[in-house]
Design a protein around this motif. Structure first.
Motif, PDB file in Angstrom:
ATOM      1  N   TYR A 106       1.078  -4.393   3.381  1.00 55.89           N
ATOM      2  CA  TYR A 106       1.104  -5.802   3.758  1.00 55.89           C
ATOM      3  C   TYR A 106       1.122  -7.121   2.998  1.00 55.89           C
ATOM      4  O   TYR A 106      -0.082  -7.081   1.723  1.00 55.89           O
ATOM      5  CB  TYR A 106       0.573  -5.647   5.509  1.00 55.89           C
ATOM      6  CG  TYR A 106      -0.645  -5.989   5.028  1.00 55.89           C
ATOM      7  CD1 TYR A 106      -1.569  -7.042   4.588  1.00 55.89           C
ATOM      8  CD2 TYR A 106      -1.901  -5.291   5.006  1.00 55.89           C
ATOM      9  CE1 TYR A 106      -3.328  -7.295   4.444  1.00 55.89           C
ATOM     10  CE2 TYR A 106      -2.890  -4.878   4.757  1.00 55.89           C
ATOM     11  CZ  TYR A 106      -3.602  -5.943   4.589  1.00 55.89           C
ATOM     12  OH  TYR A 106      -5.000  -6.033   4.307  1.00 55.89           O
ATOM     13  N   ASP A 107       1.417  -8.292   2.960  1.00 60.51           N
ATOM     14  CA  ASP A 107       1.071  -9.472   2.280  1.00 60.51           C
ATOM     15  C   ASP A 107      -0.311  -9.922   1.908  1.00 60.51           C
ATOM     16  O   ASP A 107      -0.608 -10.202   3.062  1.00 60.51           O
ATOM     17  CB  ASP A 107       2.181 -10.692   1.826  1.00 60.51           C
ATOM     18  CG  ASP A 107       2.215 -11.651   1.342  1.00 60.51           C
ATOM     19  OD1 ASP A 107       0.977 -11.267  -0.168  1.00 60.51           O
ATOM     20  OD2 ASP A 107       2.354 -12.348   1.105  1.00 60.51           O
ATOM     21  N   ILE A 126       0.461  -5.477  12.000  1.00 63.36           N
ATOM     22  CA  ILE A 126       0.004  -5.215  10.958  1.00 63.36           C
ATOM     23  C   ILE A 126       0.034  -3.377  10.989  1.00 63.36           C
ATOM     24  O   ILE A 126      -0.937  -2.954  11.794  1.00 63.36           O
ATOM     25  CB  ILE A 126      -0.774  -6.021   9.658  1.00 63.36           C
ATOM     26  CG1 ILE A 126      -0.562  -7.190   9.694  1.00 63.36           C
ATOM     27  CG2 ILE A 126      -0.801  -4.685   8.517  1.00 63.36           C
ATOM     28  CD1 ILE A 126      -1.226  -7.711   8.474  1.00 63.36           C
ATOM     29  N   ASN A 136       5.308  -7.653   2.407  1.00 62.90           N
ATOM     30  CA  ASN A 136       5.027  -7.029   3.631  1.00 62.90           C
ATOM     31  C   ASN A 136       6.343  -6.195   3.971  1.00 62.90           C
ATOM     32  O   ASN A 136       7.426  -6.165   3.810  1.00 62.90           O
ATOM     33  CB  ASN A 136       5.362  -7.852   5.276  1.00 62.90           C
ATOM     34  CG  ASN A 136       4.132  -9.367   4.877  1.00 62.90           C
ATOM     35  OD1 ASN A 136       3.158  -8.999   4.857  1.00 62.90           O
ATOM     36  ND2 ASN A 136       4.780 -10.348   5.446  1.00 62.90           N
TER      37      ASN A 136
END
Length: 280
Positions: A106-107, A126, A136
């Motif tokens: 995930y970012d 998430i 992401n």
């Protein structure tokens, strides 16, 4: 009563020292003993009292010193006119190393706040197995499977002993090889007959005057480089032996060294008999 006792002692002293020298010290001591004892008693009491009072008097006159312990830590000064500390500097977000492509991520990068921020890009759900990355990506490709063949466990069996290569014996380079150890004996270049002819031509027969057959056997070592050494003769005539050795040394030419079982050049013995008959 005391006065009567004193008078009795006085009369006793007078009777005791009658017709004697009263100036003698014992008479004076017995006469003045009471007065001396009384005086000594008061002097002793006075000294004892003085010894007891002196420490008290000294402590009374001794001044009491007041010890002031100063705190080495300086007082904290508060400057009321000084403005508040500036806000802490905001550090830029650190670069995040992207994970391998086969792992969900995930970012996790911190976005710079703006007025027209798009809240639709915010991801709240998430997955638990996702790790911090730069984007992401919740659909990672499957990890390739590596087929490991199962280990076959067999029962106790015979374990073959390790093969140990035989160590080849180190041969002495100066060893003289002879007999069955030779695969090829040494030889003269051009053949043994050519060597015999050269010996006969070099042999000096003028020094011998006899009508008999004289013989000797020469032995020498043929070296690896084709030279000869350690020439010996075992004949009965010393003069003939000396002339034979001289002749062998005078012959020009080179020898072919002998070979061992591996085809290598080695040092080897060579025997050469000489027999002559002189007719005078």
């Amino acid at each position: 009563m005391k006065h009567l006792e004193h008078n009795q002692d006085f009369r006793l002293n007078e009777i005791l020292f009658e017709h004697r020298n009263k100036a003698y010290g014992a008479y004076a001591l017995r006469t003045e003993s009471d007065r001396i004892l009384t005086k000594a008693f008061f002097i002793g009491v006075g000294l004892l009292a003085a010894v007891s009072i002196i420490p008290v008097a000294i402590s009374a006159f001794k001044s009491t010193e007041t010890v002031i312990i100063q705190d080495p830590t300086p007082p904290i000064m508060i400057d009321v006119d000084k403005p508040n500390d500036p806000p802490a500097e905001v550090l830029p977000p650190q670069t995040v190393t992207p994970p391998p492509p086969s792992v969900r991520q995930y970012d996790s990068q911190v976005v710079t706040p703006t007025r027209n921020a798009n809240e639709n890009d915010i991801v709240e759900d998430i997955p638990d197995d996702a790790i911090a990355g730069v984007k992401n990506d919740f659909t990672a490709p499957p990890t390739p499977q590596i087929n490991v063949p199962p280990t076959v466990i067999s029962g106790p069996g015979t374990v073959a002993p390790p093969k140990i290569a035989p160590v080849a014996p180190v041969e002495d380079p100066n060893k003289i090889v002879e007999g069955t150890e030779l695969s090829k004996s040494a030889d003269f270049e051009g053949g043994i007959n050519a060597f015999r002819t050269k010996v006969m031509n070099k042999f000096d027969v003028s020094a011998f005057e006899m009508e008999d057959v004289v013989s000797t056997k020469l032995t020498f070592i043929v070296e690896k480089d084709g030279t000869i050494s350690n020439i010996k003769a075992n004949g009965k005539d010393a003069s003939f032996n000396a002339e034979a050795i001289r002749t062998i040394k005078a012959v020009k030419g080179k020898w072919i060294p002998g070979k061992n079982k591996r085809g290598e050049s080695v040092r080897s013995y060579f025997s050469f008999p000489i027999s002559m008959k002189f007719d005078n």
